[in-house]
Design an enzyme around this catalytic site. Structure first.
Site, mmCIF file in Angstrom:
data_model
loop_
_atom_site.group_PDB
_atom_site.id
_atom_site.type_symbol
_atom_site.label_atom_id
_atom_site.label_comp_id
_atom_site.label_asym_id
_atom_site.label_seq_id
_atom_site.Cartn_x
_atom_site.Cartn_y
_atom_site.Cartn_z
ATOM 1 N N ILE A 31 37.460 41.741 36.671
ATOM 2 C CA ILE A 31 37.641 43.186 37.068
ATOM 3 C C ILE A 31 39.192 43.619 36.342
ATOM 4 O O ILE A 31 40.673 43.452 36.185
ATOM 5 C CB ILE A 31 39.044 43.307 37.877
ATOM 6 C CG1 ILE A 31 38.288 42.781 39.276
ATOM 7 C CG2 ILE A 31 39.180 44.256 38.734
ATOM 8 C CD1 ILE A 31 38.337 42.645 41.448
ATOM 9 N N TYR B 10 44.140 42.259 45.634
ATOM 10 C CA TYR B 10 45.084 42.409 43.994
ATOM 11 C C TYR B 10 46.005 41.920 43.376
ATOM 12 O O TYR B 10 47.156 41.960 44.960
ATOM 13 C CB TYR B 10 44.764 43.548 43.246
ATOM 14 C CG TYR B 10 43.578 44.072 42.801
ATOM 15 C CD1 TYR B 10 42.273 43.717 43.674
ATOM 16 C CD2 TYR B 10 43.401 45.387 41.760
ATOM 17 C CE1 TYR B 10 41.106 45.280 42.877
ATOM 18 C CE2 TYR B 10 42.817 45.458 41.203
ATOM 19 C CZ TYR B 10 41.085 46.061 41.737
ATOM 20 O OH TYR B 10 39.953 46.387 41.604
ATOM 21 N N LYS C 254 41.581 39.258 43.306
ATOM 22 C CA LYS C 254 41.413 39.314 41.718
ATOM 23 C C LYS C 254 42.815 39.106 41.468
ATOM 24 O O LYS C 254 44.313 39.757 42.166
ATOM 25 C CB LYS C 254 42.157 41.007 41.346
ATOM 26 C CG LYS C 254 41.515 41.677 40.215
ATOM 27 C CD LYS C 254 42.473 42.624 39.947
ATOM 28 C CE LYS C 254 42.728 43.159 38.357
ATOM 29 N NZ LYS C 254 42.830 44.443 37.358
#
Length: 109
Positions: A91, A24, A52
């Protein structure tokens, strides 16, 4: 404090030793942007599953061009990131609230 590039790579590799991971990159929350040169170093790790990415369409397009799976982390950009910039999808925070609407947005174009 903030760490350097090597520290970020070591941190991510340490986590990936436990199994597949989507990394992320959410600088607005962490105060640190995981730059493309860092991703290039970890992309060949056996447990790297993708990114992400919250830094916008250009970053997603860059990763897509290199064969790195990338999901938008910005709900408001997710449709364009998928259909115009090569993203895998999103996401999403919003999909926890209105999952049917986000699915329709992402799959029914």
């Amino acid at each position: 404090g903030k760490t350097n590039k090597r520290g970020i790579v070591m941190h991510l590799e340490a986590g990936m030793k436990f199994g597949p991971a989507i990394i992320y990159n959410v600088p607005g929350r962490t105060g640190s942007d995981i730059l493309p040169d860092v991703v290039a170093e970890i992309a060949d790790h056996e447990n790297f599953a993708g990114m992400k990415e919250c830094m916008g369409h250009e970053r997603i397009a860059e990763y897509s061009a290199k064969g790195i799976p990338c999901w938008s982390g910005n709900d408001e950009q997710s449709h364009e990131s998928r259909y115009k910039h090569g993203g895998q999808g999103v996401i999403s925070v919003t999909s926890n609230v209105v999952p049917g609407l986000m699915r329709k947005l992402m799959f029914d174009g």
